[in-house]
Design a protein around this motif. Structure first.
Motif, short mmCIF file in Angstrom:
data_model
loop_
_atom_site.label_atom_id
_atom_site.label_comp_id
_atom_site.label_asym_id
_atom_site.label_seq_id
_atom_site.Cartn_x
_atom_site.Cartn_y
_atom_site.Cartn_z
N GLU A 1 22.07 48.13 3.61
CA GLU A 1 22.12 47.31 2.39
C GLU A 1 23.16 46.21 2.53
O GLU A 1 22.92 45.06 2.19
N GLN B 1 13.78 50.58 6.86
CA GLN B 1 14.39 50.14 5.61
C GLN B 1 14.63 48.63 5.60
O GLN B 1 14.49 47.95 4.58
N SER C 1 13.31 46.16 2.78
CA SER C 1 14.19 45.33 1.94
C SER C 1 13.80 43.86 2.04
O SER C 1 13.84 43.14 1.05
N GLU D 1 10.88 43.17 -0.10
CA GLU D 1 11.18 43.19 -1.54
C GLU D 1 11.97 41.96 -1.98
O GLU D 1 11.97 41.59 -3.13
N GLU D 2 12.68 41.36 -1.06
CA GLU D 2 13.57 40.25 -1.39
C GLU D 2 12.76 38.95 -1.47
O GLU D 2 12.18 38.52 -0.50
#
Ligand SMILES: Nc1ncnc2c1ncn2[C@@H]1O[C@H](COP(=O)(O)OP(=O)(O)OP(=O)(O)O)[C@@H](O)[C@H]1O
Length: 878
Positions: free
Chosen positions: A78, A124, A128, A131-132
């Motif tokens: 993250e 992951q 991510s 999704e961004e």
């Protein structure tokens, strides 16, 4: 974008987790016991009975891959998306589960719950990114291993190791020159790279692990993101994610490493030792501020940012539960415990040029907003004035009570002023509009200049490496740079001066400028006063239109000019600040130069010391070679002796075989050796004595068979059967006690001088008899027994001698190996140090060169500034 504006994270400490693997089948079959315990809150681990350690996470043998990933690595993915560098590092004894945990081997045939960290990170990451929707991403990856202090590109194994170097780029970030970074657009593609790389990774079989990794593997993911949001204040961010599967620490004795494996083992351990040194230099309070030996090995140099630098880092210490590994487990935990004290300095990796462009864009936006607001205000004012006029042309009869809200309700005289004010405002607005247009132009020009400058700077940066090869630069580098700087200055200055004139035209009233010029000259900088004369040239053309009536407009003009003066003062203070900034940079550069010179001197000293050490080592090496020669001679002598002993033994064996095979051939004349007895063996020997005498047929002695197993055969005291019976029972009852010197039965008759002991255990008499017999016999026993005993003795002596010899040979060999390894290690270390020093020297040299030029250029610009010839914005620093 998901980026937080905070540049430095609060929690910058290296996080450390411990993962214990379950006992393996081999360990279970060896009846190994568990020697590690964990606290219920999963933060403490205890080894043996006493040693207790606290970590950020402690995972027992039943904790699965998913849980380890979620706790230790997910937050790092993250933060990588947020623009921070990240590192996961698996450390531990060989066979403790590093590769299993990292998932750095081929994961194709694994089930979901068996997947290690790497596949999960990749999955992951792409999730991510999908999704961004506020940024676009570019993902690259590389996979390298460090094997025997050489870096190999695992995805492009054809790349020679010699063409791969660790370098610092222009931003001071470490890069692997020569390693190809692949752009990867999907999870599947990156998994393919992982698979290819893991196929080429160096592995081998040892006694501790059938598939042991013999190298340190580093999988790097580079995530570049560019904002696609208008309002975003950060444009380009780049973050690196290192996933490191270290080779296991090991003892050659336990892994059974010999030959190539042994050499690998040494480089693995020395790499880990260098890592340990870095960890303790960073983690030990007492060593804070001291030199951190990152250059001791390639591994530590590559991980420089991960430990103590710009990265968020998590170390996973893998341990075994088995008690046979207790010592190694303890060492791993001590190592990991030290790493907990390391504090990193993670920051978001922004592209500074993009940031600059962004700021300019923002400035432009503000100006546009200002323009819109002005237009709106102008509209409102015009509206109000129309309304006011529509109520009647006679200003004296105007009903002031109906003026629009916000308009003055003062007396008539004031109203006239208001109208005038309104007109002035209108004029001012139109001037401001013009000014805004000019500012926009100025902004565009600035942007263009900025781009030109960055192009030139890039060109310059690109040219610096080939500095010495380009003739015109090599002949006079400073002139070259100055020419370039002047060119940029000239073009920028041109635009600047034009803009300055425009500004002044719109800002100032020409008449007033002339009147106040003198005053301004006292307060303004030379560059400012230089700007004002330029207006004088203009006023001749503009004065009819621009003239104002001083009597009526003085307060306004003063206000206006105060504002202009404020603006100019602001500009002046900006320039002064820039000057201060330049001076500070100059001082920094000078300090850097002084420091570099100091480093340079130190390095020269170090090089000299190293040269001295090299000489000493060469002498030491020669001595070692001599010693090795001597050792080899000793070993060959010893082997010779061993062969001779072997021959001796085989001769002895042959003689004993011949004895057994041809008993009739025994030498009957050698009776001195052939019928002897040791009375220590009790009654059995009694028999032996008589048998021997019988065999020897001594006619002058009355031979009486005294075999106690056949006492009836005995003619001794035959008349006394009672005594015989008693004797018989005595022997059968006292077997044990008869295992001592006993008087020989009838030895008095058998051998002159001995006395009868009357069959009773009479130690004294037996001993005396024996002594007498020994005077005549070298050995008391039969010939076969004698030979066997002799052979046994020789064999034992030979074995002892052989063992001693073998031990000696082994010891010599070990010393020899240790010496060779020491010499080898020293030599390698020396070569490495030498290489590192050379690189550092090169860096220092180029830095000094750059810094020197920087100082000269800066000094030049400072002089120009002092003369008021140049605007600081156009000055250039290297
Ligand atoms: N947590 C675990 N659960 C079950 N099995 C494990 C676990 N960790 C390791 N193992 C098993 O232990 C063995 C050794 O593991 P692995 O090869 O990962 O060790 P390593 O530390 O990478 O060794 P080396 O340093 O020699 O490469 C493998 O068979 C692996 O499947």
């Amino acid at each position: 974008m998901t980026i937080s504006p905070t540049p430095i994270l609060d929690d910058a400490a290296v996080r450390v987790a411990v993962r214990a693997r379950p006992l393996l089948e081999r360990e279970l079959s060896e009846n190994c016991q568990e020697c590690v315990m964990y606290s219920a809150d999963r933060s403490e681990v205890t080894v043996g009975k006493e040693r207790r350690f606290t970590f950020d996470h402690v995972f027992g043998p039943h904790v699965g891959q998913e849980e380890v990933y979620m706790a230790c690595v997910k937050p790092l993915v993250e933060s990588c998306i947020a623009g921070y560098n990240a590192t996961v590092l698996a450390y531990g004894q060989t066979g403790s589960g590093k590769t299993h945990t990292m998932g750095s081997a081929n994961s194709n045939f694994l089930q979901e719950h068996e997947l290690g960290i790497l596949p999960r990170v990749i999955r992951q990451l792409y999730k991510s990114i999908e999704e961004e929707n506020r940024a676009e991403f570019l993902v690259k990856c590389s996979f390298v291993e460090i094997h025997n202090e050489e870096i190999k590109d695992l995805v492009h194994p054809e790349t020679p190791s010699k063409s791969i170097f660790i370098r610092e780029d222009a931003n001071g970030d470490l890069v692997l020159a020569g390693v190809r970074e692949e752009v990867v657009t999907s999870f599947e593609d990156m998994m393919k790279f992982l698979e290819i790389g893991s196929t080429y990774r160096t592995t081998g079989s040892t006694l501790m692990n059938q598939h042991s990794s013999r190298s340190h593997a580093i999988f790097t993911i580079i995530v570049e993101q560019r904002s696609i949001e208008e309002s975003s204040d950060i444009d380009v961010i780049t973050a690196k994610f290192h996933l490191v599967d270290l080779a296991g620490s090991e003892r050659a004795k336990r892994t059974g490493a010999v030959g190539v494996r042994f050499k690998e083992s040494i480089t693995i351990n020395s790499g880990l030792l260098a890592l340990g040194n870095v960890i303790s230099a960073l983690g030990d309070e007492r060593k804070r501020g001291q030199h951190v030996p990152y250059r001791q090995s390639k591994l530590t140099r590559l991980l420089q940012d991960s430990l103590g630098g710009n990265s968020r880092t998590c170390m996973i210490a893998c341990i075994s539960l088995a008690d046979i590994n207790q010592e190694e487990t303890l060492n791993t935990l001590k190592y990991a415990n030290r790493a907990r004290n390391i504090h990193n300095k993670p920051i978001i990796n922004r592209d500074s040029r993009a940031l600059q462009m962004n700021q300019l864009r923002l400035q432009l936006k503000n100006l546009q907003e200002e323009l819109i607001n002005m237009r709106l205000r102008e509209k409102d004012d015009a509206c109000a004035l129309d309304c006011y006029r529509s109520r009647g042309d006679d200003s004296s009869s105007t009903d002031l009570t109906n003026l629009p809200e916000g308009m003055s309700r003062k007396p008539h005289r004031d109203n006239l002023h208001s109208i005038q004010d309104l007109r002035d405002s209108k004029a001012l607005i139109s001037k401001l509009k013009e000014q805004l247009g000019v500012l926009q132009n100025e902004n565009t020009v600035y942007q263009e200049k900025l781009e030109e400058i960055s192009t030139d700077m890039n060109l310059l940066l690109r040219m610096i490496p080939s500095w010495e090869t380009m003739k015109e630069i090599a002949e006079n580098p400073i002139l070259f740079l100055l020419a370039m700087a002047k060119r940029i200055l000239a073009s920028t200055k041109e635009g600047e001066m034009d803009l300055g004139v425009c500004n002044m035209q719109t800002d100032c009233n020409i008449d007033i400028v002339r009147n106040t010029q003198q005053k301004l000259e006292f307060t303004c900088s030379p560059s400012l006063s230089k700007e004002i004369p330029s207006l004088n040239d203009q006023d001749k053309e503009n004065s009819p239109a621009g003239t104002m009536h001083l009597s009526t407009d003085i307060p306004k003009i003063i206000r206006h000019y105060l504002k202009a003066i404020q603006g100019l003062e602001k500009k002046l203070s900006n320039k002064e600040q820039e000057l201060r900034e330049k001076n500070r940079v100059l001082k920094d550069v000078q300090d850097d130069l002084a420091r570099d010179e100091k480093i340079f001197t130190e390095k020269m000293r170090e090089i000299n010391a190293l040269k001295l050490l090299t000489r000493e080592l060469t002498v030491e090496k020669d001595c070692l070679l001599q010693k090795i020669q001597m050792d080899a001679t000793i070993i060959s002598d010893l082997s010779h002796n061993a062969l001779a002993k072997e021959d001796e033994l085989s001769i002895l064996r042959a003689s004993i075989d011949s004895l057994h095979m041809q008993p009739q051939e025994k030498d009957r004349n050698a009776h001195k050796d052939s019928f002897l007895v040791s009375s220590k063996n009790g009654h059995r020997q009694l028999c032996a004595i008589f048998n021997a005498f019988e065999e020897h047929q001594k006619p002058d002695h009355q031979v009486r068979c005294e075999d106690m197993h056949d006492l009836n055969r005995s003619n001794i005291n035959k008349q006394d059967n009672i005594f015989q019976n008693e004797l018989c029972s005595f022997f059968s009852e006292n077997q044990e006690s008869l295992q001592r010197p006993t008087a020989g039965v009838g030895t008095k008759d058998l051998y002159p001088g001995t006395e009868s002991a009357d069959f009773l255990p009479n130690e004294e008499a037996g001993q005396r008899n024996l002594e007498i017999m020994k005077q005549d016999f070298n050995y008391v026993g039969t010939r076969d027994v004698y030979l066997e005993k002799k052979l046994r003795e020789i064999t034992q002596a030979w074995h002892a001698e052989k063992q001693a010899m073998e031990e000696m040979v082994q010891a010599e060999r070990e010393t020899w190996e240790a010496r060779s390894m020491y010499a080898l290690r020293k030599q390698e270390q020396l070569e490495r140090d030498h290489q590192a020093l050379k690189e550092e020297l090169e860096n220092t040299k180029s830095l000094m060169q750059k810094a020197g030029l920087g100082i000269r250029l800066s000094a030049h610009n400072v002089r120009e500034l002092a003369n008021g010839d140049v605007d600081l914005r156009t000055s250039i620093t290297c």
